[in-house]
Scaffold this motif. Structure first.
Motif, PDB file in Angstrom:
ATOM      1  N   GLN A 118       0.828  -1.211   0.000  1.00 37.96           N
ATOM      2  CA  GLN A 118       0.000   0.000   0.000  1.00 37.96           C
ATOM      3  C   GLN A 118       0.855   1.249   0.000  1.00 37.96           C
ATOM      4  O   GLN A 118       0.519   2.260  -0.640  1.00 37.96           O
ATOM      5  N   PHE A 164       3.659   1.440  -1.399  1.00 36.16           N
ATOM      6  CA  PHE A 164       4.140   1.560  -2.778  1.00 36.16           C
ATOM      7  C   PHE A 164       3.098   2.269  -3.632  1.00 36.16           C
ATOM      8  O   PHE A 164       3.412   3.137  -4.447  1.00 36.16           O
ATOM      9  N   VAL A 165       1.860   1.896  -3.453  1.00 36.37           N
ATOM     10  CA  VAL A 165       0.797   2.537  -4.226  1.00 36.37           C
ATOM     11  C   VAL A 165       0.768   4.038  -3.968  1.00 36.37           C
ATOM     12  O   VAL A 165       0.610   4.845  -4.885  1.00 36.37           O
ATOM     13  N   PHE A 166       0.992   4.364  -2.723  1.00 37.53           N
ATOM     14  CA  PHE A 166       1.040   5.774  -2.329  1.00 37.53           C
ATOM     15  C   PHE A 166       2.075   6.518  -3.186  1.00 37.53           C
ATOM     16  O   PHE A 166       1.821   7.584  -3.746  1.00 37.53           O
ATOM     17  N   PHE A 167       3.262   5.879  -3.314  1.00 35.53           N
ATOM     18  CA  PHE A 167       4.314   6.524  -4.097  1.00 35.53           C
ATOM     19  C   PHE A 167       4.004   6.509  -5.592  1.00 35.53           C
ATOM     20  O   PHE A 167       4.325   7.457  -6.297  1.00 35.53           O
ATOM     21  N   VAL A 168       3.368   5.427  -6.025  1.00 35.96           N
ATOM     22  CA  VAL A 168       3.015   5.385  -7.441  1.00 35.96           C
ATOM     23  C   VAL A 168       2.081   6.541  -7.784  1.00 35.96           C
ATOM     24  O   VAL A 168       2.211   7.175  -8.843  1.00 35.96           O
ATOM     25  N   MET A 177      -6.345   4.377   1.154  1.00 34.91           N
ATOM     26  CA  MET A 177      -5.956   4.338  -0.243  1.00 34.91           C
ATOM     27  C   MET A 177      -7.138   4.708  -1.135  1.00 34.91           C
ATOM     28  O   MET A 177      -6.978   5.403  -2.146  1.00 34.91           O
ATOM     29  N   ILE A 188      -7.461   8.491  -1.115  1.00 35.24           N
ATOM     30  CA  ILE A 188      -6.541   9.275  -1.951  1.00 35.24           C
ATOM     31  C   ILE A 188      -6.654   8.890  -3.406  1.00 35.24           C
ATOM     32  O   ILE A 188      -6.333   9.673  -4.287  1.00 35.24           O
ATOM     33  N   MET A 199      11.616   0.336  -3.565  1.00 31.08           N
ATOM     34  CA  MET A 199      10.915   1.616  -3.523  1.00 31.08           C
ATOM     35  C   MET A 199      11.880   2.766  -3.744  1.00 31.08           C
ATOM     36  O   MET A 199      11.606   3.681  -4.531  1.00 31.08           O
ATOM     37  N   PHE A 228      13.006   2.656  -7.328  1.00 24.21           N
ATOM     38  CA  PHE A 228      11.951   3.125  -8.222  1.00 24.21           C
ATOM     39  C   PHE A 228      11.817   4.641  -8.176  1.00 24.21           C
ATOM     40  O   PHE A 228      11.738   5.311  -9.212  1.00 24.21           O
TER      41      PHE A 228
END
Lengths: 100, 655, 167, 496
Positions: free
Chosen positions: A59, A61-65, C52, C55, D144, D147
Motif C-alpha cells: 500500500q 508503494f501505491v502511495f508513491f506510485v 488508499m 486518496i 521503492m 523506483f
C-alpha cells in the motif's frame, strides 16, 4: 470471500487494456491516460497482494506510485502543451521529425 | 643495467610530442627534422649499447625484462608495461632504429617544403615509438598496443596527401584490413589464455614459451590458436588474402613506404611468429598453412609485379613477394632464416624505396619545371637516368642485385638459406622450393626491368625537362649509400655453413639467435652436393631472369612493343624468322606478363577487393534496411517494446 | 454476496477501461477513466484499505484527471480523425491478447507466496488504516517519502520551465 | 504527537547514508532560489555553484569509501532508513561516475545554452536533481528507493530533453521520451508488484534471503515473470534491444549536453540498479537472467553497430553507438563474476569520459540551432581546429577500443570476465562487433582529416568550460587506459 487470484486477473485485464490503448491510440493525451490505466491496474495488484500478505509495504508503494503519476502528469502535460504550441497537434503521427 | 630499456621507445615519443605540440611554432624545417632524427638516433644509440651488452653474454639467462608499471590485473593475470630484451628483439631494435634514423634523415630532404612538415615528422616519430613498443613488449598486450599504434600511424601517413581521394581511400582500406588481422590476433590471444591450464595462464612471452608444452602438441587447440595469430600476421604483413592494402598504401610519401611498408611495420607479422615460435613449432598443420600461404604469396605477388608500370607499385608487390618468402621460412621451421631475410630485406628494400623516392623527387622537379603533366612515377616516362643521378643509380643497382640474389650479396645469403630449408627441412618439400625458385627468377626479371627502364636505355623525358634532372642533395644520398653498403655486406652476418667453411666464417647470426630459436628451429638434412646444386639452380634462374630483362629492355627495347603488335597478326611472327629465339623468350615472358596483369586486374581488384568491400557493402545495406524499423512513430516503438516483453516473458514462462 | 458485488464492479471497471481505449473523443476517454478509478477505489475499500480509496479519489480522480481534462480543454482537442484500419490496430490488438494470455497464465499458475506480515483486517479496523499507513510511512519508508518531495519539486519546476511562454 | 513514533523514526534515520545526494538536493534548492534573484540570462554563477556542489558531494562520497584491507565491520559503509539505502563502495563508485558525468556536462553547457538562446538557470538544479536520483538508484536497497530514484531521474530528463521549448526537435525528443518512459515504468512496476507478491517484501536484501531459504519459489511463474518485467524496465533505461527504439530519436533531438549526460549518467545508474537487484536479490535466478542477457547483449551490440553505419548525423550515430556500448557492458552482466561486474563499473566510468568528451566536441563544433552536426559538416575539421580534431580522434579511438585508451581496458576487463565464465562465443561476437564499429567511427575521422574543408569553422569558439571538460576527459581516457589498475582495484572493492 473474493480470492486474491480474482483481483490479480482483473488487474491483468486492465493492464492489457491499457497496453492495447497505448498501441492503438494516436492522441498523446489518450496514450497517457492509457498509461495511467496501466499504473492503476498495477496499484490494484499491489493493494490486493498487500491485503493477502498482511503487510503494509504494497500500500505504501501505491502511495508513491500515485505521487509519481501526479509528477508525470504535470511534466507530461507540459511537454504536450509545448509540442502543441509548435506543431498545433498532439497526434503521435505528427511526432515524426526524428527518425531513421 | 636493463632498467633503462624504456628509454628506447621514450625518445621517439618525446620527439613526436615536441614536434606535434610545438612544431607549428618552430616552423624551421631543419630544427624539426633534427629533433625527429636525433630522437630516433638516440634510440639507436641506446639499442647499440644494449646490443653490445646483451644479457646472458657470459652465460645465464638470455633475456632481461624491464617492468615499468603494472597495467592491468585480471584475477590471477598480471599485465605489465614491460619491455623484453633478448636476441630477437635486439636485432629488430637495431633494424627499426637504424633504418628508421636513416629514413628520418632522408625525409628532411624529401619532404622539404611540404605543407605540414612538422605533422609528418610527428607521425613518423610516433610510428617509430609504436614499432618499438611492438618489438620490445614483454607481453602480448603491450605488443598489441604497438600493433595498433603502427596501424594508426600507417593510416595517418598513407593519408598524408589527404586531398587526393585515392590516398584517403587507401588509408581507410589499410586500417580496415589491418583490423581484420587484429581481430585474429585478439581472438588468438584470448583462446591461448583460456586454454592454458589454470595457474600457468599468462600472456607474458617468456612464460608462454615456458608453458607452451602444457598444450597438446599438434592438437586442434594449438592449431586454432596459431591460425588465429597467423590471421593477425597476414593482415599486418600483407599476405594472401589480406595483402591488397599494401600496394594501395604507396599513396603515402615515399620515405613512409620505405620505413613502414617495406622495412619495419609489415614485418611485424613475421616478428610475431618468431616471438611465438614455441607455439607455432607445436602446430605442424599451421606451419604448413604458413608455408603454403607464404610461397603462394611470393609467386603470386611477383607475377603481378611484372605488369606494373608505376615504379613504387613494382616495389610494393615485390615487398609482398619478399614477405611471402619470410613466411615460407617461418612455415618450414627456418625461423632464423626468416628473421635474417627480414633484416637483409629491410636494408635493400629500404634502399630501393628511397632510391625510387630520389628518382621521383628528381622527376617531379624536372617535370614541374618543364610544365609537363606526365606522371613522375611512371617508368615509361623515365629512362637513361644513370648519368644524371649516378649515386642513386649505383646504390639502386647494388640493392637490385641483392634482391635478385646475386651471389655473395646480402639477399643471396638469406634467400638461399630459405630455399634450402624449403627443400630440405622436415616440413619442407621440393614443390615449395620450385615455387620459391621460380619467384626468385621473376623477382630478378621485374627488378631488372625496373632498373633498365629507369636508369638505362633512351631518355624518354622531354629535352626541356632533362635539363632540370639532377642528383638529390646529401641528406638523401647519404642514407642511400649507407643502406646500399649494408645491402652489400649485411649478408655476411649469416653465412651458411657451406660457404662459411670455405671462407672460414661462422654463421654468427644463427649463433646469436640460438637462445630464442634453438629449441624449435628445424634442421635441414642434405648433402653438400645437393645444397651446391640447388644454390646453383636458383642463381641460374635468377640470371635467366636478369638476362631476359636485359634482352627485352636494353638490347632490343622495341621488342615488347613489336611483339605486342606482331601477336595480333600471327603471320608476321612467322615472317620474322631470325628473331625466333628472342620471340620465344619474349612470348613466354609476355604471356607471364599477361598473367600478371590478369591476376592484378582480375583477382586482386575484383576478387579480393570485392570480398573486402563486400563485407562493407553488406553491413551498409543491412544498416540501410534496418533503419526503416526506426520509423519515428511512438506507437511503433511501443509495439516493438511490447513484442519484446511478450516474446521474453512468453519464452520463459511457457517453457 | 461480496463476490457478486465484486464481479459487478469489475464488470464496470473493465467496461469503462474498454471505453477509455475505444472512445474517439478524449473527453469521453477521460470520463471513462475517472469511472475506472472510482471502481478501483471501491475495490480498495473491499480490501480494507480505506485510506488508499480516499486518496485514489482525491489524487487520481480529483487532481490528475482534472489536470488532464483541463489540458484537453485548453488544447481544444476534438475527436481523433476517423481511424483507418491500420497495422498498429491489428498489431496492438494481437499484442494485447497475447499479453493478456501470458499474464493470465503466470497469475493462474503462480502463487503469491511472500512472507506474511502481521496486519490483519481486525488490526486495521481496530487501529485504523490511516494510522497504520502513517506509522509505516514515517518509520520504515521515510526516505522514499522524502524522495517523493523532491520528485514533486522537480515536476513543478520542470512543468513551469516547459510551459512558460517567453524566456 | 506520539513520542514513540518519533523515536522509531529517528532510530532509522541516518543522514550519513544519503549525504552525497543530500548535498546535491540542498544545493539544487538553493540554486532555485538563486535563480529567482538573478538577472535574466545570467547563469554562469549558477553553473559554477553547481560545480561546487558536485565537488562537495564528491568529497562526501569519497569519505564513505572503505579502502582495501579494512577488517569486516570496520568500514565506512553507512546503512540507513530501515535498510532502504546503503552507502557502500558500490554506491560510492557509481556516485563518482554520476558526479563526473554531471560535472563534465555542466562545464560544457553554459556557453552552449547561451548560444542556443536558452540561458535558463533552472537547467543546473535539474541536472543536480537528476544526479541525486541516479545516486538513489545506485545506493537503494529497497525497490521503492530504486523506483523513486529512477522516477526523479526520468522526470528530470524528460524536462531536460525537451528543454529547448521553442524547438520542435527538442519538444519531440522530450515527448517521445516521456511517453515511452512512462510506458516502460508501467512494466517495471508490474514486475515489482509480482515480486512483492512472491517475496512479501520490496527490500532487495530481504528478498534475496527469502529466496535463498525457499528456493521452491524460484520456479514459480510469477517470480520469473516479475523478474523479467523488472528487467524490462531497467533494460529500457540501458537502451538494450528491443527496448532501444527511443534512444536515437531522443538523443538526436535533445540539447547536446543533455544527450551527453543521458548517455553516461542514467545508463550507469540503470546498470547500478540492475546489478544491485539482480546479483544481490535475484541471485537464485541467475541461470535465467544470464541466458536472457546473453541473447539481448548480442542483439544490442549488433543492432547498435549495424544501425550506426548508415547514419550521417554524428549525434545520431553516437546514439546508436551508445546502444552498442550498452551491449558490451551487458556482456559483463552475463559473466556475473567479479571481473565481469567490476568491468561494468570500470566501463561505465570509462564510457563517461570518452563519450562526454566526444559530445563536448560536438557542442563546440555545432552552429546555433544545432546545425552542422552532420558528417559533411565535419569535412576538414581536423585541420582547421587541430586541438579539437586530435581530441576527437582520441575519443573515437577509445570508443573503438584501441589501446592504450580507457575503452580498450574496459572492453578487455569485460571480455576477460566473460571468458573466465566460459562465454567464448559471446566474446568472439563482441570482438567482431567492435571490429564492425570501426566502420562508422572511422568515417568521422576520414571526414575530419581526409576531406577538403568546406567551411572555415570560424564560429567555433573555444569556451573555457568546454575545453576544461575536454581536457579532463582526455586525461581520464589515458589514465584509465595506461594505468587502469588503480581504478580497477577500486571497482573490484566496489563489487560486494
Amino acid at each position: 470471500m473474493v480470492s486474491i487470484h480474482e483481483y490479480l486477473m482483473l488487474s491483468a485485464i486492465l493492464f492489457s487494456l491499457g497496453t492495447v490503448g497505448v498501441l492503438i491510440r494516436r492522441n498523446a493525451i489518450v496514450i497517457f491516460m492509457c498509461i495511467e490505466l496501466m499504473l492503476n491496474s498495477v496499484n490494484l495488484s499491489f493493494i490486493a497482494l498487500s491485503h493477502h500478505l498482511g503487510s503494509m509495504d504494497g500500500q505504501i508503494f501505491v502511495f508513491f506510485v500515485m505521487a509519481v503519476a501526479a509528477a508525470e502528469a504535470a511534466v507530461g502535460l507540459a511537454l504536450m502543451i509545448t509540442f502543441y504550441r509548435n506543431r498545433e497537434s498532439i497526434e503521435v503521427d505528427d511526432i515524426n521529425m526524428l527518425k531513421w | 643495467m636493463y632498467d633503462k630499456l624504456w628509454l628506447i621507445p621514450f625518445f621517439p615519443l618525446l620527439g613526436a610530442v615536441i614536434n606535434g605540440l610545438l612544431g607549428k611554432k618552430i616552423k624551421n624545417e631543419k630544427v624539426i627534422g633534427a629533433i625527429a632524427t636525433l630522437a630516433v638516433a638516440a634510440s639507436f644509440g641506446v639499442s647499440c649499447y644494449y646490443f653490445f651488452n646483451m644479457p646472458g653474454a657470459n652465460g645465464g639467462q638470455h633475456y632481461a625484462e624491464n617492468i615499468v608499471a603494472t597495467w592491468m590485473s585480471v584475477g590471477d593475470l598480471q599485465i605489465e608495461w614491460g619491455f623484453l630484451l633478448d636476441p630477437l628483439s635486439a636485432i629488430m631494435l637495431l633494424v627499426v632504429t637504424g633504418v628508421g634514423s636513416l629514413i628520418h634523415l632522408y625525409s628532411i630532404g624529401y619532404m622539404h617544403g611540404e605543407e605540414g612538415f612538422y605533422r609528418y615528422f610527428s607521425y613518423l616519430n610516433l610510428f617509430v615509438f609504436s614499432m618499438l613498443m611492438l618489438v620490445l613488449g614483454n607481453n602480448a598486450l603491450v605488443m598489441f598496443v604497438g600493433w595498433e599504434g603502427v596501424g594508426l600511424c600507417s593510416y595517418l601517413l598513407i593519408g598524408y596527401y589527404f586531398h587526393k581521394k585515392s590516398a584517403s581511400d587507401a588509408a581507410k582500406k589499410a586500417f580496415v584490413v589491418n583490423r581484420i588481422g587484429d581481430f585474429g590476433f585478439l581472438i588468438g590471444l584470448f583462446l591461448l589464455y583460456w586454454s592454458l591450464p589454470v595457474g600457468s595462464r599468462s600472456i607474458n612471452f617468456m612464460e608462454i614459451a615456458q608453458n607452451a608444452h602444457l598444450l597438446e602438441a599438434g592438437g586442434i587447440v594449438v592449431t586454432v590458436i596459431t591460425l588465429c595469430f597467423f590471421l593477425g600476421a597476414t593482415g599486418k604483413s600483407a599476405q594472401i588474402p589480406l595483402y591488397t592494402w599494401l600496394p594501395d598504401a604507396m599513396e603515402g610519401p615515399t620515405p613512409v613506404s620505405a620505413l613502414i611498408h617495406a622495412a619495419t611495420m609489415v614485418t611485424a607479422g613475421v616478428y610475431m611468429i618468431g616471438r611465438l615460435n614455441p607455439l607455432f613449432a607445436m602446430a605442424p598443420d599451421t606451419m604448413m598453412v604458413v608455408a603454403i600461404v607464404g610461397a603462394a604469396t611470393a609467386i603470386f605477388a611477383a607475377t603481378i609485379g611484372l605488369a606494373q608500370n608505376d615504379i613504387k607499385r613494382v616495389l610494393a608487390y615485390s615487398t609482398v613477394s619478399q614477405l611471402g618468402y619470410m613466411f615460407l621460412a617461418m612455415g618450414v621451421g627456418a625461423f632464423t632464416a626468416g628473421i635474417f631475410h627480414l633484416m637483409t630485406h629491410a636494408f635493400f628494400k629500404a634502399c630501393l624505396f628511397l632510391g625510387s623516392g630520389s628518382v621521383i623527387h628528381a622527376m617531379h622537379h624536372a617535370l614541374h619545371e618543364a610544365h609537363s603533366h606526365d606522371d613522375p612515377q611512371d617508368m615509361r616516362n623515365m629512362g637513361g637516368l644513370f648519368r644524371k643521378m649516378p649515386i642513386t643509380a649505383t646504390t639502386f643497382w647494388i640493392s637490385t642485385l641483392a634482391i635478385a640474389g646475386f651471389p655473395l650479396l646480402s639477399g643471396f645469403f638469406s634467400k638461399d638459406e630459405i630455399l634450402w630449408f624449403a627443400f630440405a627441412s622436415p616440413q619442407g618439400s621440393p614443390l615449395l622450393w620450385i615455387v620459391g625458385a621460380l619467384a626468385a627468377g621473376l623477382t630478378a626479371f621485374y627488378m631488372f626491368r625496373l632498373v633498365f627502364m629507369t636508369f638505362h636505355g633512351k631518355q624518354k623525358t622531354t629535352e626541356k625537362a632533362r635539363k632540370h634532372l639532377h642528383e638529390s642533395p646529401w641528406v638523401i644520398t647519404v642514407p642511400l649509400v649507407v643502406l646500399a653498403l649494408l645491402a652489400l655486406v649485411g649478408g655476411w652476418l649469416g653465412v651458411p655453413p657451406l660457404i662459411g667453411e670455405i671462407v672460414g666464417m661462422a654463421n654468427s647470426f644463427e649463433h646469436f639467435l640460438e637462445p630464442v630459436f634453438g629449441g624449435t628451429q628445424a634442421v635441414a638434412h642434405g648433402t653438400h652436393a645437393l645444397e651446391w646444386s640447388l644454390m646453383g639452380i636458383s642463381v641460374g634462374i635468377a640470371f635467366v631472369g636478369i638476362f631476359v630483362a636485359w634482352v627485352m629492355y636494353i638490347k632490343n627495347p622495341e621488342l615488347p612493343g613489336k611483339l605486342a603488335g606482331s601477336l595480333q597478326g600471327a603471320y608476321r611472327v612467322i615472317h620474322n624468322k631470325w628473331y625466333v629465339d628472342e620471340i620465344y623468350d619474349a612470348t613466354f615472358v609476355d604471356a607471364t606478363k599477361r598473367l600478371g596483369t590478369f591476376l592484378w586486374k582480375g583477382f586482386d581488384v575484383v576478387v579480393v577487393d570485392g570480398i573486402v568491400n563486400g563485407f562493407g557493402k553488406t553491413a551498409h545495406a543491412s544498416s540501410r534496411a534496418l533503419r526503416f524499423l526506426q520509423s519515428g512513430l511512438v506507437h511503433n516503438y511501443a509495439l516493438v517494446m511490447v513484442l519484446g516483453v511478450v516474446v521474453i516473458v512468453g519464452f520463459y514462462v511457457l517453457r | 454476496m461480496e463476490k457478486l458485488f465484486f464481479y459487478l464492479v469489475a464488470l464496470v471497471a473493465v467496461g469503462s477501461g474498454f471505453l477509455v481505449v475505444k472512445c474517439r473523443n478524449p473527453v469521453n476517454s477521460a470520463l471513462a477513466l475517472v469511472n475506472t478509478f472510482f471502481c478501483l477505489a471501491i475495490f480498495y475499500v473491499m480490501l480494507h484499505a480505506p485510506f488508499m480509496a480516499a486518496i485514489q479519489v482525491l489524487v487520481y480522480a480529483g487532481a490528475i484527471m482534472v489536470l488532464i481534462l483541463f489540458v484537453i480543454m485548453l488544447l481544444n482537442l476534438g475527436s481523433e480523425a476517423h481511424k483507418r484500419f491500420t497495422h498498429s490496430l491489428i498489431g496492438g490488438s494481437i499484442m494485447g491478447v497475447l499479453m493478456l494470455f501470458l499474464v493470465f497464465f503466470f497469475v493462474n499458475r503462480g502463487e503469491p507466496t511472500g512472507m506474511r506480515g502481521n496486519i490483519t483486517d481486525g488490526l486495521v479496523d481496530k487501529i485504523g488504516h490511516t494510522e497504520l499507513m502513517g506509522r509505516t510511512l514515517f518509520t520504515e519508508f521515510l526516505l522514499p517519502f522524502e524522495i517523493t518531495s523532491i520528485l514533486l519539486l522537480v515536476a513543478i519546476v520542470g512543468a513551469v520551465i516547459l510551459a512558460k511562454k517567453e524566456v | 504527537m506520539d513520542n514513540t513514533l518519533v523515536q522509531l523514526a529517528m532510530q532509522s534515520v541516518n543522514f550519513g547514508a544519503i549525504m552525497p545526494s543530500l548535498v546535491l538536493v540542498c544545493f539544487g534548492m538553493f540554486l532555485l532560489l538563486v535563480n529567482v534573484f538573478s538577472p535574466r540570462g545570467k547563469t554562469t554563477h549558477v553553473a559554477w555553484i553547481s560545480i561546487i556542489a558536485l565537488v562537495i558531494s564528491g568529497i562526501v562520497s569519497l569519505s564513505a569509501w572503505t579502502p582495501a584491507g579494512t577488517p569486516a565491520g570496520a568500514g565506512n559503509t553507512q546503512f540507513g532508513f530501515a535498510g532502504a539505502v546503503a552507502l557502500d563502495n558500490f554506491a560510492t563508485f557509481f556516485n563518482i561516475t554520476f558526479l563526473l558525468a554531471a560535472g563534465l556536462t555542466i562545464l560544457m553547457s553554459d556557453e552552449y545554452l547561451k548560444r542556443e538562446g536558452y540561458p535558463i538557470g533552472e537547467y543546473y538544479p535539474l541536472i543536480l536533481f537528476t544526479t541525486a536520483g541516479a545516486m538513489w538508484m545506485a545506493s537503494g536497497i529497497d525497490l521503492m528507493t530504486i523506483f523513486l530514484g529512477l522516477e526523479v531521474l526520468s522526470i528530470s530528463l524528460y524536462v531536460l530533453a525537451g528543454f529547448f521549448r521553442g524547438q520542435v526537435r527538442s519538444n519531440e525528443a522530450g515527448l517521445k521520451y516521456f511517453l515511452l518512459g512512462a510506458f516502460s515504468t508501467a512494466f517495471l512496476l508490474y514486475g515489482i508488484a509480482l515480486l512483492y507478491g512472491v517475496a512479501g517484501t520490496t527490500n532487495v536484501a530481504e528478498m534475496g534471503l527469502y529466496f535463498a531459504k525457499n528456493s521452491a519459489i524460484l520456479g514459480n511463474p510469477m517470480t520469473i515473470a516479475g523478474m523479467l518485467l523488472l528487467a524490462t524496465g531497467f533494460l529500457f533505461k540501458i537502451a538494450a534491444v528491443p527496448f532501444h527504439m527511443w534512444t536515437p530519436d531522443v538523443y538526436q533531438g535533445a540539447p547536446t549536453p543533455v544527450t551527453a549526460f543521458m548517455s553516461a549518467g542514467p545508463k550507469a545508474a540503470a546498470f547500478a540498479a540492475f546489478i544491485r537487484v539482480f546479483v544481490f536479490g535475484l541471485a537464485g535466478l541467475q541461470a535465467e537472467w544470464t541466458s536472457l542477457l546473453w541473447v539481448l547483449a548480442v542483439l544490442t551490440m549488433t543492432v547498435g553497430n549495424l544501425m550506426a553505419i548508415y547514419q550521417t548525423n554524428i549525434k545520431r550515430m553516437l546514439a546508436y553507438s551508445s546502444i552498442a556500448h550498452a551491449g558490451y557492458a551487458m556482456v559483463g552482466m552475463v559473466a556475473a563474476n567479479e571481473i565481469g561486474l567490476s568491468g561494468i563499473l570500470f566501463y561505465m566510468l570509462a564510457y563517461t569520459f570518452m563519450n562526454l568528451g566526444a559530445f563536448a566536441i560536438l557542442v563546440l563544433a555545432g552552429r546555433e540551432g544545432e546545425e552542422n552536426l552532420t558528417l559533411e559538416g565535419f569535412a576538414g575539421f581536423g585541420f582547421k581546429r587541430p586541438f579539437l580534431g586530435i581530441a576527437m580522434t582520441i575519443f573515437l579511438f577509445s570508443l573503438m577500443g584501441i589501446p592504450p585508451t580507457a575503452g580498450f581496458a574496459g572492453k578487455f576487463y569485460i571480455f576477460a570476465g566473460a571468458l573466465k565464465a566460459g562465454y567464448v562465443w559471446l566474446v568472439v561476437i563482441g570482438v567482431l562487433n567492435s571490429a564492425l564499429s570501426l566502420y562508422y567511427y572511422l568515417r568521422v575521422m576520414v571526414t575530419m582529416y581526409f576531406r577538403e574543408p568546406s567551411e572555415d569553422f570560424a564560429w567555433v569558439k573555444m569556451h573555457a568550460g568546454a575545453v576544461v571538460s575536454i581536457v579532463l576527459a582526455i586525461i581520464g581516457v589515458f589514465y584509465m587506459g595506461i594505468i587502469p589498475g588503480a581504478v580497477m582495484e577500486m571497482a573490484k572493492l566496489a563489487i560486494f
